[in-house]
Design a protein around this motif. Structure first.
Motif, PDB file in Angstrom:
ATOM      1  N   VAL A   1       0.840  -1.207   0.000  1.00 28.53           N
ATOM      2  CA  VAL A   1       0.000   0.000   0.000  1.00 28.53           C
ATOM      3  C   VAL A   1       0.870   1.249   0.000  1.00 28.53           C
ATOM      4  CG1 VAL A   1      -1.641   1.363   1.353  1.00 28.53           C
ATOM      5  CG2 VAL A   1      -1.995  -1.096   1.063  1.00 28.53           C
ATOM      6  N   GLU A   2       1.914   1.258   0.830  1.00 29.03           N
ATOM      7  CA  GLU A   2       2.818   2.413   0.874  1.00 29.03           C
ATOM      8  C   GLU A   2       3.475   2.637  -0.487  1.00 29.03           C
ATOM      9  OE1 GLU A   2       6.835   4.003   3.219  1.00 29.03           O
ATOM     10  OE2 GLU A   2       5.920   2.077   3.765  1.00 29.03           O
ATOM     11  N   CYS A   3       3.871   1.544  -1.136  1.00 29.26           N
ATOM     12  CA  CYS A   3       4.484   1.644  -2.460  1.00 29.26           C
ATOM     13  C   CYS A   3       3.487   2.193  -3.479  1.00 29.26           C
ATOM     14  CB  CYS A   3       4.995   0.275  -2.904  1.00 29.26           C
ATOM     15  SG  CYS A   3       5.776   0.283  -4.530  1.00 29.26           S
TER      16      CYS A   3
ATOM     17  N   GLU B   1      -9.100   3.837  -0.272  1.00 28.22           N
ATOM     18  CA  GLU B   1      -9.950   2.646  -0.352  1.00 28.22           C
ATOM     19  C   GLU B   1      -9.693   1.883  -1.653  1.00 28.22           C
ATOM     20  OE1 GLU B   1     -14.706   1.487   0.050  1.00 28.22           O
ATOM     21  OE2 GLU B   1     -14.118   3.439  -0.774  1.00 28.22           O
ATOM     22  N   LEU B   2      -9.550   2.618  -2.752  1.00 26.09           N
ATOM     23  CA  LEU B   2      -9.279   1.992  -4.047  1.00 26.09           C
ATOM     24  C   LEU B   2      -7.897   1.345  -4.052  1.00 26.09           C
ATOM     25  CD1 LEU B   2      -9.983   1.425  -6.992  1.00 26.09           C
ATOM     26  CD2 LEU B   2      -9.162   3.726  -7.562  1.00 26.09           C
ATOM     27  N   ILE B   3      -6.919   2.028  -3.487  1.00 23.23           N
ATOM     28  CA  ILE B   3      -5.563   1.484  -3.418  1.00 23.23           C
ATOM     29  C   ILE B   3      -5.546   0.198  -2.601  1.00 23.23           C
ATOM     30  CG2 ILE B   3      -3.267   1.902  -2.432  1.00 23.23           C
ATOM     31  CD1 ILE B   3      -3.580   4.835  -3.310  1.00 23.23           C
ATOM     32  N   GLN B   4      -6.264   0.193  -1.494  1.00 22.32           N
ATOM     33  CA  GLN B   4      -6.357  -1.019  -0.672  1.00 22.32           C
ATOM     34  C   GLN B   4      -6.968  -2.166  -1.474  1.00 22.32           C
ATOM     35  OE1 GLN B   4      -5.361  -1.774   2.358  1.00 22.32           O
ATOM     36  NE2 GLN B   4      -4.951   0.166   3.405  1.00 22.32           N
ATOM     37  N   PHE B   5      -7.987  -1.868  -2.251  1.00 18.22           N
ATOM     38  CA  PHE B   5      -8.666  -2.885  -3.060  1.00 18.22           C
ATOM     39  C   PHE B   5      -7.708  -3.482  -4.095  1.00 18.22           C
ATOM     40  CE2 PHE B   5     -11.064  -4.025  -6.898  1.00 18.22           C
ATOM     41  CZ  PHE B   5     -11.986  -4.925  -6.379  1.00 18.22           C
TER      42      PHE B   5
ATOM     43  N   ALA C   1     -12.107  -0.741 -11.143  1.00 13.91           N
ATOM     44  CA  ALA C   1     -10.865  -1.483 -10.910  1.00 13.91           C
ATOM     45  C   ALA C   1     -11.089  -2.981 -11.082  1.00 13.91           C
ATOM     46  CB  ALA C   1     -10.329  -1.184  -9.513  1.00 13.91           C
ATOM     47  N   ALA C   2     -12.222  -3.473 -10.577  1.00 13.97           N
ATOM     48  CA  ALA C   2     -12.540  -4.898 -10.711  1.00 13.97           C
ATOM     49  C   ALA C   2     -12.699  -5.277 -12.175  1.00 13.97           C
ATOM     50  CB  ALA C   2     -13.808  -5.218  -9.931  1.00 13.97           C
ATOM     51  N   SER C   3     -13.350  -4.406 -12.944  1.00 13.71           N
ATOM     52  CA  SER C   3     -13.530  -4.651 -14.375  1.00 13.71           C
ATOM     53  C   SER C   3     -12.185  -4.682 -15.093  1.00 13.71           C
ATOM     54  CB  SER C   3     -14.424  -3.558 -14.968  1.00 13.71           C
ATOM     55  OG  SER C   3     -14.539  -3.708 -16.366  1.00 13.71           O
ATOM     56  N   PHE C   4     -11.313  -3.742 -14.757  1.00 17.93           N
ATOM     57  CA  PHE C   4      -9.977  -3.677 -15.366  1.00 17.93           C
ATOM     58  C   PHE C   4      -9.144  -4.900 -15.002  1.00 17.93           C
ATOM     59  CE2 PHE C   4      -5.550  -2.553 -14.247  1.00 17.93           C
ATOM     60  CZ  PHE C   4      -5.025  -2.385 -15.524  1.00 17.93           C
ATOM     61  N   LEU C   5      -9.100  -5.236 -13.720  1.00 17.76           N
ATOM     62  CA  LEU C   5      -8.241  -6.324 -13.252  1.00 17.76           C
ATOM     63  C   LEU C   5      -8.701  -7.687 -13.760  1.00 17.76           C
ATOM     64  CD1 LEU C   5      -7.707  -5.104  -9.580  1.00 17.76           C
ATOM     65  CD2 LEU C   5      -5.979  -5.169 -11.391  1.00 17.76           C
TER      66      LEU C   5
END
Length: 235
Positions: free
Chosen positions: A170-172, A187-191, A226-230
């Motif tokens: 997360v920090e990175c 929140e998005l980064i955590q996901f 993000a879910a769609s992209f990943l």
């Protein structure tokens, strides 16, 4: 290659990246010792001998180039050489013991006729103020060179670029989004962090490609997008 005329001698910077910036290298918590060793050189230490190891995608080449581009190093006589490109019967390293800093990259790919040149350079640097930094995929004892050269490598301080672990992801990612001016929520980064590979290159490329996806699809940065992209990106 860029020609460098120093002290009436012609040198070459083999494989230099003049755009690399040390501020863009992510030092995870496990790489604090490496950062401390480099800071010592930036703060004026001389005759330091540092052997840096790391996996293929951990950023050794970027680190060496960005270190050489630092404002404090620019004032010194320094050179970067990718030793894997040296294979002719020429004395590439003659005179480099007079430099302030010599960085030799890809030590694990030395041609047989270059081994003695590196051995001689290390010996010559013992009598000078030269800081010598070597980078390799493997530790000295994992390399198949003549024993005296391995012995010289083992005299160096050894630091490893440690991979990014779960606690640093997360920090990175926050570090990368700030550098790239990407407006992603925590929140998005955590996901995304739960679904991303644990190396800096992959993290950076995934975030850049996600940003391109958002632009092309005219979507907002949300967990749904993000879910769609990943879903397609990681398959």
């Amino acid at each position: 290659m860029k020609n460098i005329n120093r002290k009436n001698q012609l040198y070459f910077d083999f494989g230099r990246d003049y755009e690399a910036d040390l501020d863009n290298f992510f030092f995870s918590s496990k790489n604090s010792i490496l950062k401390s060793e480099l800071d010592e050189i930036l703060n004026g230490s001389i005759n330091q001998k540092l052997f840096i190891t790391g996996n293929k995608a951990d950023g050794k080449t970027f680190l060496l180039n960005s270190f050489l581009n630092h404002n404090k190093i620019k004032q010194l006589q320094s050179i970067y050489i990718d030793v894997s490109t040296l294979n002719k019967n020429e004395n590439y390293l003659e005179g480099l013991a007079s430099f302030d800093l010599v960085c030799l990259d890809n030590i694990h790919k030395i041609a047989e006729n270059i081994e003695i040149q590196i051995f001689n350079l290390i010996n010559e640097c013992k009598a000078t103020k030269t800081n010598l930094i070597l980078a390799s995929n493997g530790n000295p004892n994992e390399l198949n060179y003549f024993p005296d050269l391995i012995s010289r490598f083992n005299e160096f301080k050894r630091c490893r670029i440690n991979p990014i672990d779960d606690n640093d992801v997360v920090e990175c990612m926050i570090f990368v989004t700030q550098k790239l001016n990407l407006n992603f929520s925590e929140e998005l980064i955590q996901f995304i962090s739960l679904r991303i590979r644990r190396d800096f290159y992959s993290i950076k490329m995934t975030l850049q490609d996600f940003d391109k996806f958002l632009y092309s699809e005219k979507k907002q940065p949300t967990k749904i997008s993000a879910a769609s992209f990943l879903k397609s990106y990681l398959n």
